[in-house]
Design a protein around this motif. Structure first.
Motif, PDB file in Angstrom:
ATOM      1  N   HIS A 140     -46.351  91.079  20.199  1.00 43.58           N
ATOM      2  CA  HIS A 140     -45.290  90.787  21.163  1.00 43.58           C
ATOM      3  C   HIS A 140     -43.998  90.399  20.452  1.00 43.58           C
ATOM      4  CE1 HIS A 140     -47.854  91.539  24.378  1.00 43.58           C
ATOM      5  NE2 HIS A 140     -48.052  90.341  24.890  1.00 43.58           N
ATOM      6  N   LEU A 141     -44.117  89.728  19.312  1.00 38.82           N
ATOM      7  CA  LEU A 141     -42.914  89.337  18.575  1.00 38.82           C
ATOM      8  C   LEU A 141     -42.185  90.566  18.049  1.00 38.82           C
ATOM      9  CD1 LEU A 141     -43.944  86.202  16.485  1.00 38.82           C
ATOM     10  CD2 LEU A 141     -42.339  86.308  18.376  1.00 38.82           C
ATOM     11  N   VAL A 142     -42.949  91.508  17.513  1.00 41.55           N
ATOM     12  CA  VAL A 142     -42.309  92.722  17.012  1.00 41.55           C
ATOM     13  C   VAL A 142     -41.680  93.477  18.185  1.00 41.55           C
ATOM     14  CG1 VAL A 142     -42.678  94.914  15.852  1.00 41.55           C
ATOM     15  CG2 VAL A 142     -43.848  92.891  15.045  1.00 41.55           C
ATOM     16  N   TRP A 143     -42.368  93.485  19.326  1.00 42.58           N
ATOM     17  CA  TRP A 143     -41.791  94.147  20.495  1.00 42.58           C
ATOM     18  C   TRP A 143     -40.475  93.484  20.891  1.00 42.58           C
ATOM     19  CZ3 TRP A 143     -40.569  91.916  25.166  1.00 42.58           C
ATOM     20  CH2 TRP A 143     -39.961  92.794  26.063  1.00 42.58           C
ATOM     21  N   LEU A 144     -40.500  92.155  21.005  1.00 43.46           N
ATOM     22  CA  LEU A 144     -39.308  91.430  21.441  1.00 43.46           C
ATOM     23  C   LEU A 144     -38.166  91.655  20.459  1.00 43.46           C
ATOM     24  CD1 LEU A 144     -38.067  89.381  23.401  1.00 43.46           C
ATOM     25  CD2 LEU A 144     -38.969  87.570  21.958  1.00 43.46           C
ATOM     26  N   ALA A 145     -38.499  91.594  19.173  1.00 48.44           N
ATOM     27  CA  ALA A 145     -37.472  91.760  18.149  1.00 48.44           C
ATOM     28  C   ALA A 145     -36.806  93.122  18.257  1.00 48.44           C
ATOM     29  CB  ALA A 145     -38.095  91.580  16.765  1.00 48.44           C
ATOM     30  N   THR A 146     -37.617  94.180  18.351  1.00 53.08           N
ATOM     31  CA  THR A 146     -37.041  95.520  18.324  1.00 53.08           C
ATOM     32  C   THR A 146     -36.406  95.877  19.668  1.00 53.08           C
ATOM     33  OG1 THR A 146     -39.228  96.390  18.802  1.00 53.08           O
ATOM     34  CG2 THR A 146     -38.531  96.408  16.519  1.00 53.08           C
ATOM     35  N   ALA A 147     -37.036  95.461  20.767  1.00 56.69           N
ATOM     36  CA  ALA A 147     -36.471  95.798  22.070  1.00 56.69           C
ATOM     37  C   ALA A 147     -35.127  95.105  22.250  1.00 56.69           C
ATOM     38  CB  ALA A 147     -37.434  95.403  23.189  1.00 56.69           C
ATOM     39  N   ALA A 148     -35.022  93.864  21.798  1.00 55.47           N
ATOM     40  CA  ALA A 148     -33.745  93.151  21.915  1.00 55.47           C
ATOM     41  C   ALA A 148     -32.713  93.736  20.968  1.00 55.47           C
ATOM     42  CB  ALA A 148     -33.956  91.668  21.627  1.00 55.47           C
ATOM     43  N   LEU A 149     -33.174  94.116  19.808  1.00 57.08           N
ATOM     44  CA  LEU A 149     -32.265  94.734  18.822  1.00 57.08           C
ATOM     45  C   LEU A 149     -31.616  95.989  19.394  1.00 57.08           C
ATOM     46  CD1 LEU A 149     -31.415  94.659  15.742  1.00 57.08           C
ATOM     47  CD2 LEU A 149     -33.242  96.285  15.383  1.00 57.08           C
ATOM     48  N   GLU A 150     -32.427  96.786  20.093  1.00 63.77           N
ATOM     49  CA  GLU A 150     -31.909  98.037  20.652  1.00 63.77           C
ATOM     50  C   GLU A 150     -30.862  97.779  21.722  1.00 63.77           C
ATOM     51  OE1 GLU A 150     -35.558  99.643  21.875  1.00 63.77           O
ATOM     52  OE2 GLU A 150     -36.113 100.166  19.835  1.00 63.77           O
ATOM     53  N   LEU A 151     -30.964  96.629  22.391  1.00 64.00           N
ATOM     54  CA  LEU A 151     -29.972  96.318  23.417  1.00 64.00           C
ATOM     55  C   LEU A 151     -28.843  95.470  22.847  1.00 64.00           C
ATOM     56  CD1 LEU A 151     -32.164  95.756  26.569  1.00 64.00           C
ATOM     57  CD2 LEU A 151     -31.150  97.824  25.673  1.00 64.00           C
ATOM     58  N   GLY A 152     -28.804  95.296  21.551  1.00 64.71           N
ATOM     59  CA  GLY A 152     -27.657  94.643  20.929  1.00 64.71           C
ATOM     60  C   GLY A 152     -27.859  93.194  20.557  1.00 64.71           C
ATOM     61  N   ALA A 153     -29.016  92.609  20.878  1.00 69.48           N
ATOM     62  CA  ALA A 153     -29.247  91.206  20.524  1.00 69.48           C
ATOM     63  C   ALA A 153     -29.820  91.141  19.114  1.00 69.48           C
ATOM     64  CB  ALA A 153     -30.181  90.552  21.531  1.00 69.48           C
ATOM     65  N   ILE A 154     -28.947  91.278  18.137  1.00 65.19           N
ATOM     66  CA  ILE A 154     -29.425  91.457  16.763  1.00 65.19           C
ATOM     67  C   ILE A 154     -30.113  90.204  16.222  1.00 65.19           C
ATOM     68  CG2 ILE A 154     -28.669  91.975  14.401  1.00 65.19           C
ATOM     69  CD1 ILE A 154     -26.435  93.636  15.689  1.00 65.19           C
ATOM     70  N   SER A 155     -29.587  89.027  16.592  1.00 64.80           N
ATOM     71  CA  SER A 155     -30.149  87.807  16.008  1.00 64.80           C
ATOM     72  C   SER A 155     -31.601  87.595  16.416  1.00 64.80           C
ATOM     73  CB  SER A 155     -29.303  86.597  16.381  1.00 64.80           C
ATOM     74  OG  SER A 155     -28.974  86.653  17.740  1.00 64.80           O
ATOM     75  N   MET A 156     -31.997  88.136  17.597  1.00 64.76           N
ATOM     76  CA  MET A 156     -33.391  88.016  18.025  1.00 64.76           C
ATOM     77  C   MET A 156     -34.337  88.545  16.969  1.00 64.76           C
ATOM     78  SD  MET A 156     -33.891  86.522  20.718  1.00 64.76           S
ATOM     79  CE  MET A 156     -35.573  86.963  21.059  1.00 64.76           C
ATOM     80  N   PHE A 157     -33.902  89.618  16.338  1.00 64.51           N
ATOM     81  CA  PHE A 157     -34.743  90.269  15.343  1.00 64.51           C
ATOM     82  C   PHE A 157     -35.101  89.286  14.231  1.00 64.51           C
ATOM     83  CE2 PHE A 157     -35.520  92.992  11.667  1.00 64.51           C
ATOM     84  CZ  PHE A 157     -36.350  93.935  12.218  1.00 64.51           C
ATOM     85  N   TRP A 158     -34.103  88.532  13.740  1.00 69.02           N
ATOM     86  CA  TRP A 158     -34.369  87.624  12.615  1.00 69.02           C
ATOM     87  C   TRP A 158     -35.260  86.475  13.059  1.00 69.02           C
ATOM     88  CZ3 TRP A 158     -33.106  91.000   9.469  1.00 69.02           C
ATOM     89  CH2 TRP A 158     -31.933  91.729   9.595  1.00 69.02           C
ATOM     90  N   TYR A 159     -34.990  85.956  14.248  1.00 69.19           N
ATOM     91  CA  TYR A 159     -35.802  84.826  14.724  1.00 69.19           C
ATOM     92  C   TYR A 159     -37.252  85.241  14.914  1.00 69.19           C
ATOM     93  CZ  TYR A 159     -31.679  81.951  15.448  1.00 69.19           C
ATOM     94  OH  TYR A 159     -30.560  81.219  15.255  1.00 69.19           O
ATOM     95  N   CYS A 160     -37.469  86.394  15.551  1.00 71.97           N
ATOM     96  CA  CYS A 160     -38.840  86.838  15.810  1.00 71.97           C
ATOM     97  C   CYS A 160     -39.579  87.137  14.509  1.00 71.97           C
ATOM     98  CB  CYS A 160     -38.851  88.075  16.694  1.00 71.97           C
ATOM     99  SG  CYS A 160     -38.313  87.757  18.352  1.00 71.97           S
ATOM    100  N   PHE A 161     -38.892  87.754  13.570  1.00 70.25           N
ATOM    101  CA  PHE A 161     -39.574  88.105  12.327  1.00 70.25           C
ATOM    102  C   PHE A 161     -39.855  86.888  11.470  1.00 70.25           C
ATOM    103  CE2 PHE A 161     -40.115  92.729  11.334  1.00 70.25           C
ATOM    104  CZ  PHE A 161     -40.111  93.095  12.644  1.00 70.25           C
ATOM    105  N   ARG A 162     -39.104  85.811  11.706  1.00 74.04           N
ATOM    106  CA  ARG A 162     -39.407  84.548  11.016  1.00 74.04           C
ATOM    107  C   ARG A 162     -40.816  84.083  11.400  1.00 74.04           C
ATOM    108  NH1 ARG A 162     -35.720  79.792  13.061  1.00 74.04           N
ATOM    109  NH2 ARG A 162     -37.081  80.156  14.837  1.00 74.04           N
TER     110      ARG A 162
END
Lengths: 420, 172
Positions: A140-162
C-alpha cells in the motif's frame, strides 16, 4: 445481487460496455467524425505502473474509447513452475507480484500444504500472518507513493519510501533478503525468527501510525488531491462484482467483503481488526480504504508481535521438511531425507485444490494440480491485478485524459502479476 | 453431471452443452455471484511416466535429470485432454466456493460464459491464448498475453520449454 442494500446508487443501471466487457468502443456518431484521435498510451510511460498499454480514443479531452493491451511482461511463470520440483517452484511465486511477494509465496505454500494435508505449527502460522500484514503495508505504501507522485504530490513519494525501507529492513532481518524473501517453506518457515526482530518490529509498530497521520496531513484534505480523486472512476457494487473485482476496489464500491474475515485462514480469526468499506466507488474511496487498511494492518502486526506463540516453526514430517542441519552429521536417515528432498523433491498426493488469500490487491488464488509426482502438473494464479484491469473500460466512462492516470493508478495493478 | 468432494472442495462436472445452464443455475438459484477464476489444464501425458520401482523415463535412466523417478502409483485417468475449471464464490456468510468443470478434446469448443459473468472475458482469452481452448460465442476471442501472430499455445504439455524460435541458434 443485493450485497449491500443500504448503499447509495452511484449511477443507474450498469456501465459495463457491451458486447466486450473490457473494451470501451467509440460511439457510432463519433466514429465517423474526424475529431477522434487515437493515442497509444504506453507500454512505456512513467505512469502506467510497468508496461501497460492503453489504446485510447480521445474526443478533445474526453476519453471516448479505450482498450487495455497487456502481455508485455509475460514471463511464463506457470510454465516454469511445472518444470521444477515443488520445493523449487516456491521461488517463482513471489516474483509474480513483486510488491506483495510474501502473499504470493503464502498462497502457493498453503495450496501445497492442503494437498499434502500437512499440519503447520502455530508459531509458523502467526509469523506468516505477521509478514503478510507487513507486506500489505509495504504494498500500500508503494501504491500511495506512486499514485500520489503521478498526480503531482512528489513529497509523498519520499515519505512513503522512508517507511517502506523500514519494512524492507525487517524482512532482511528475518529472511536475509529485502525482497522475494522465500521465507515460507512447505510445513512452516525456512528458519526461526532471529531474536532481534521483535524489538525492531515493535519500534516499527510505534512509528507507523504517526507516519500515516503525516500522509493524511499532506493529502487527505488537499484541495488538488480532492479535486483529482473525488467522483472519478466510478464503479458501482453490482458492476464491481460482475467484473470480479476484489480487495480495496470492491470495498471502495460499498461491498463489505474481505477474505481475511469471510473465510479466515492463518490466525485471522484470532486477531482484532476492522474492514474499511466506502460507498462512493471513486478514486478517493479507494485511497481511503487503503489508508485505513494501513492502520488496521499495523494493529494486526502489533497483536502478532505481542501474542506470538513459541515452539517449533516447521512441521515434523521428514518426508517433506528438510531435517535440521546439525542432524546431517550424525544421522544416516536425516542425510538420506535431505538428499532426496533436495535432488528429487518430495511427492505430493494426486489432486487439485484452489487456495485463496486476501492479498493487498484482492483475492489472490492459486489452482494447483498434482499427479502424485515430485513436480506440479499445473499451477495457475488468479491475479487480482489482471482482473482489476478488466474494469478500466467501465471506470473510464466520461473520464478526461488527465483523470485516466488517477483512475488506472487507483486500481493498483502490478504488471508482473497481470502478465505472469 | 457429477459432483465430487476432495480436499474440502466441491467439483461439479458438467457436459459442455449444458455449461451455460449450469452456470446460470449456480449464479441465480444457488447464489454463486462471483466468478473468481477460469483455469484450463492440459492432461496430455497424464500418468504416462513409469510407476515407482523403475527409475527413469522412456529414454532410460538419466542421473543428470532429477525427478526422473516414477510415481508411487498411477494417477486416475482423465476423461478428455483439457479441463476448464470455473472457480465460483458466493459473496455471503460462509464464503461458499464451488468448482464448475468442463472437459474437452483438442478440436472441441466450450460455450463462453461472458454473458453470465462479464469477468470471464479476459480469463477465457487467457485460456485460449495459453491452452488453445476455443470459447464459442466469446465476443473478442483473441490472444491476450502473447503476440497476435504467435504460433502455438505455450502452456500445452507438447509445447517445449525454451522452444521459441531464436535467430542464429543452430547456425555455425
Amino acid at each position: 445481487m443485493a450485497i449491500a442494500p443500504e448503499r447509495p446508487r452511484i449511477y443507474q443501471g450498469s456501465r459495463i460496455p457491451s458486447p466486450i466487457p473490457s473494451v470501451l468502443e467509440v460511439r457510432e456518431d463519433l466514429r465517423t467524425s474526424e475529431d477522434v484521435l487515437t493515442v497509444n498510451f504506453g507500454p512505456n510511460h512513467p505512469s502506467t505502473h510497468g508496461v501497460l498499454r492503453l489504446v485510447v480514443d480521445l474526443h478533445g479531452e474526453e476519453v471516448v474509447g479505450l482498450a487495455a493491451v497487456i502481455g508485455y511482461l509475460h514471463t511464463g511463470f506457470e510454465k516454469n513452475m511445472e518444470q521444477k520440483s515443488w520445493w523449487k517452484a516456491i521461488t517463482y511465486a513471489p516474483r509474480i507480484d513483486y510488491l506483495s511477494y510474501q502473499n504470493n509465496e503464502l498462497v502457493f505454500v498453503l495450496a501445497v500444504e492442503k494437498l499434502l494435508g500437512l499440519e503447520v505449527p502455530s508459531r509458523a502460522t502467526w509469523m506468516r500472518m505477521l509478514l503478510a500484514e507487513l507486506n500489505r503495508i509495504h504494498s500500500h505504501l508503494v501504491w500511495l507513493a506512486t499514485a500520489a507522485l503521478e498526480l503531482g504530490a512528489i513529497s509523498m513519494f519520499w515519505y512513503c519510501f522512508r517507511e517502506r525501507d523500514r519494512i524492507l529492513d525487517l524482512f532482511e532481518l528475518v529472511a536475509g533478503g529485502r525482497m522475494h524473501t522465500r521465507y515460507f517453506q512447505v510445513g512452516g518457515l525456512a528458519e526461526d525468527v532471529p531474536p532481534g526482530f521483535w524489538a525492531e518490529c515493535a519500534k516499527f509498530v510505534e512509528v507507523m501510525p504517526k507516519a500515516v497521520d503525516d500522509y493524511e496531513a499532506l493529502i487527505d484534505r488537499n484541495e488538488i488531491w480532492l479535486e483529482r480523486t473525488q467522483g472519478l472512476g466510478l464503479l458501482s457494487a453490482d458492476d464491481a462484482i460482475a467484473l470480479g473485482q476484489s480487495g480495496p476496489v470492491l470495498r471502495a464500491s460499498g461491498v463489505d467483503w474481505d477474505l481475511r474475515r469471510a473465510q479466515p485462514y492463518l490466525a485471522y480469526d484470532q486477531v482484532d481488526f476492522r474492514v474499511p468499506v466506502y460507498q462512493e466507488g471513486d478514486v478517493y474511496a479507494r485511497y481511503r480504504v487503503r489508508m485505513e487498511e494501513l492502520r488496521e494492518s499495523v494493529k494486526i502486526v502489533e497483536q502478532a508481535v505481542r501474542r506470538m506463540p513459541g515452539g517449533p516453526w516447521i512441521a515434523e514430517d521428514r518426508k517433506v521438511v528438510l531435517p535440521p542441519r546439525e542432524e546431517l552429521h550424525t544421522s544416516m536417515e536425516s542425510l538420506i531425507h535431505h538428499f532426496k528432498i533436495v535432488t528429487e523433491g518430495f511427492s505430493v498426493p494426486e489432486g487439485e485444490v484452489y487456495m485463496t488469500v486476501e492479498s493487498p490487491r484482492g483475492e489472490l488464488g492459486c489452482y494447483v494440480v498434482s499427479d502424485g509426482g515430485p513436480k506440479p502438473w499445473r499451477v495457475k494464479f488468479r491475479a487480482p491485478s489482471f482482473v482489476a484491469l478488466e474494469a478500466t473500460a467501465t471506470c473510464m466512462r466520461q473520464a478526461l485524459v488527465a483523470d485516466m492516470i488517477a483512475i488506472v493508478g487507483s486500481l493498483d495493478t502490478v504488471m508482473g502479476e497481470v502478465d505472469r | 453431471m457429477e459432483v465430487q468432494e476432495h480436499h474440502g472442495e466441491t467439483t461439479v462436472t458438467v457436459d459442455t452443452p449444458r455449461l451455460v445452464e449450469a452456470a446460470l443455475h449456480l449464479r441465480d438459484e444457488l447464489g454463486f455471484n462471483f466468478l473468481s477464476d477460469v483455469a484450463a489444464t492440459d492432461y496430455l501425458g497424464w500418468g504416462a511416466k513409469g510407476v515407482s520401482g523403475y527409475i527413469g523415463t522412456h529414454r532410460g535412466r538419466d542421473l543428470n535429470v532429477p525427478s526422473t523417478q516414477g510415481y508411487q502409483r498411477l494417477p486416475r485417468p482423465k476423461p478428455r485432454r483439457f479441463s476448464v475449471s470455473y472457480h465460483l464464490l458466493g459473496l455471503r456468510a460462509g464464503a461458499p466456493r464451488v468448482r464448475l468443470q468442463a472437459w474437452v478434446d483438442e478440436d472441441e469448443q466450450v460455450p463462453s460464459l461472458v454473458s453470465v459473468w462479464p469477468t470471464a472475458d479476459w480469463h477465457e482469452r487467457e485460456a485460449f491464448d495459453m491452452m488453445g481452448i476455443r470459447f464459442e460465442g466469446h465476443p473478442n476471442q483473441r490472444r491476450i498475453l502473447m503476440d497476435d501472430d504467435w504460433e502455438g499455445h505455450p502452456l500445452r504439455k507438447d509445447y517445449p520449454i525454451g522452444g521459441e524460435p531464436v535467430r542464429f541458434s543452430g547456425e555455425a
